[in-house]
Design a protein around this motif. Structure first.
Motif, PDB file in Angstrom:
ATOM      1  N   THR A   1       0.831  -1.196   0.000  1.00  0.00           N
ATOM      2  CA  THR A   1       0.000   0.000   0.000  1.00  0.00           C
ATOM      3  C   THR A   1       0.869   1.250   0.000  1.00  0.00           C
ATOM      4  OG1 THR A   1      -0.085  -0.035   2.390  1.00  0.00           O
ATOM      5  CG2 THR A   1      -1.861  -1.161   1.242  1.00  0.00           C
TER       6      THR A   1
ATOM      7  N   GLU B   1      -1.004  -0.864   7.468  1.00  0.00           N
ATOM      8  CA  GLU B   1      -2.027  -1.595   6.718  1.00  0.00           C
ATOM      9  C   GLU B   1      -1.632  -3.011   6.343  1.00  0.00           C
ATOM     10  OE1 GLU B   1      -4.477   1.662   4.096  1.00  0.00           O
ATOM     11  OE2 GLU B   1      -2.897   0.550   3.124  1.00  0.00           O
TER      12      GLU B   1
ATOM     13  N   VAL C   1      -3.405  -5.474   3.265  1.00  0.00           N
ATOM     14  CA  VAL C   1      -4.427  -5.571   2.231  1.00  0.00           C
ATOM     15  C   VAL C   1      -4.358  -6.970   1.635  1.00  0.00           C
ATOM     16  CG1 VAL C   1      -5.337  -4.634   0.077  1.00  0.00           C
ATOM     17  CG2 VAL C   1      -4.237  -3.103   1.730  1.00  0.00           C
TER      18      VAL C   1
ATOM     19  N   SER D   1     -11.317  -2.482   9.432  1.00  0.00           N
ATOM     20  CA  SER D   1     -11.237  -3.201   8.165  1.00  0.00           C
ATOM     21  C   SER D   1     -12.314  -2.698   7.219  1.00  0.00           C
ATOM     22  CB  SER D   1     -11.422  -4.710   8.367  1.00  0.00           C
ATOM     23  OG  SER D   1     -10.339  -5.259   9.061  1.00  0.00           O
TER      24      SER D   1
ATOM     25  N   GLU E   1     -11.782  -7.562  -1.456  1.00  0.00           N
ATOM     26  CA  GLU E   1     -10.557  -6.952  -0.940  1.00  0.00           C
ATOM     27  C   GLU E   1     -10.801  -6.539   0.498  1.00  0.00           C
ATOM     28  OE1 GLU E   1      -7.804  -4.015  -3.034  1.00  0.00           O
ATOM     29  OE2 GLU E   1      -8.862  -2.730  -1.588  1.00  0.00           O
TER      30      GLU E   1
ATOM     31  N   ARG F   1      -9.041  -4.465   3.427  1.00  0.00           N
ATOM     32  CA  ARG F   1      -7.998  -3.493   3.781  1.00  0.00           C
ATOM     33  C   ARG F   1      -8.125  -3.210   5.273  1.00  0.00           C
ATOM     34  NH1 ARG F   1      -4.954   0.109   0.885  1.00  0.00           N
ATOM     35  NH2 ARG F   1      -6.072  -0.591  -0.962  1.00  0.00           N
TER      36      ARG F   1
END
Length: 164
Positions: free
Chosen positions: A7, A15, A17, A106, A123, A125
C-alpha cells in the motif's frame, strides 16, 4: 488466487491488504459475510472454529464471538459495523473487546470481477492504530496468512453453496 498488495499513503506502514477472486456471485459472497449462520461455517484461519455470543448486523451493531484455535486456545473477539452498503462494502472495527486500544478498522469491498463472469473480487484493507500493532499482528498472530486462509475458507464455503 489470493493476493497481498503493498500500500501507499499515510497509512501504508499500518495496513494489511488481502484480496481474492471467489467463484461465486457478489450477492452470495456478501450474504456469507453478513449472516451468522454462514459466518460460523467459515470464519477464521484454517483449523479455527467460531462460537457466537451475540450478533446484530447493522450499522453500530456488534458481533461478540470466540475463536477457538486448533491448540484449544480461546480468543475473545468483538466487531462493530460502522458502514454497510449491500452488496458492495462493509467497514468494521475489530478487537478483543469494545475498549481494545489495539482494535483495527477493516474495509471489505465486494466487486463483480469483470474478467470472470459470476465471480467476485473481495478486498480486505485493514488499518491498525500503530505500525507496532500492525507488525505484532503480522509477526505474532500471522495476520497475513490468517487473512488469506480466512478468505480461502470463505471461497470454499460459497463454492459449496453454489454447487448445491
Amino acid at each position: 488466487m489470493s493476493n497481498t498488495t503493498p500500500t501507499t499513503g499515510t497509512t501504508a506502514d499500518r495496513e494489511i491488504v488481502i484480496s481474492r477472486i471467489i467463484d461465486a456471485p457478489r450477492e452470495l459472497v456478501f450474504t456469507a459475510f453478513t449472516e451468522v449462520r454462514h459466518l460460523s461455517q467459515w470464519w477464521g484461519p484454517n483449523g479455527f472454529t467460531t462460537t457466537t455470543t451475540s450478533f446484530d448486523f447493522r450499522i453500530d451493531g456488534e458481533w461478540d464471538f470466540v475463536m477457538h484455535g486448533p491448540d484449544g486456545t480461546d480468543y475473545p473477539e468483538w466487531i462493530r459495523w460502522t458502514q454497510i452498503v449491500a452488496p458492495e462494502l462493509i467497514v468494521l472495527v475489530h478487537g478483543e473487546r469494545p475498549d481494545d486500544p489495539n482494535a483495527f478498522t477493516s474495509t471489505i469491498v465486494f466487486a463483480t470481477d469483470a474478467t470472470r463472469p459470476g465471480s467476485t473480487r473481495i478486498e480486505m484493507r485493514t488499518v491498525f492504530p500503530t505500525k507496532e500493532s500492525r507488525d505484532e499482528a503480522v509477526q505474532r498472530y500471522h495476520a497475513i496468512e490468517g487473512g488469506e486462509q480466512t478468505l480461502g475458507n470463505l471461497a470454499a464455503y460459497v463454492s459449496g453453496l453454489t454447487a448445491r
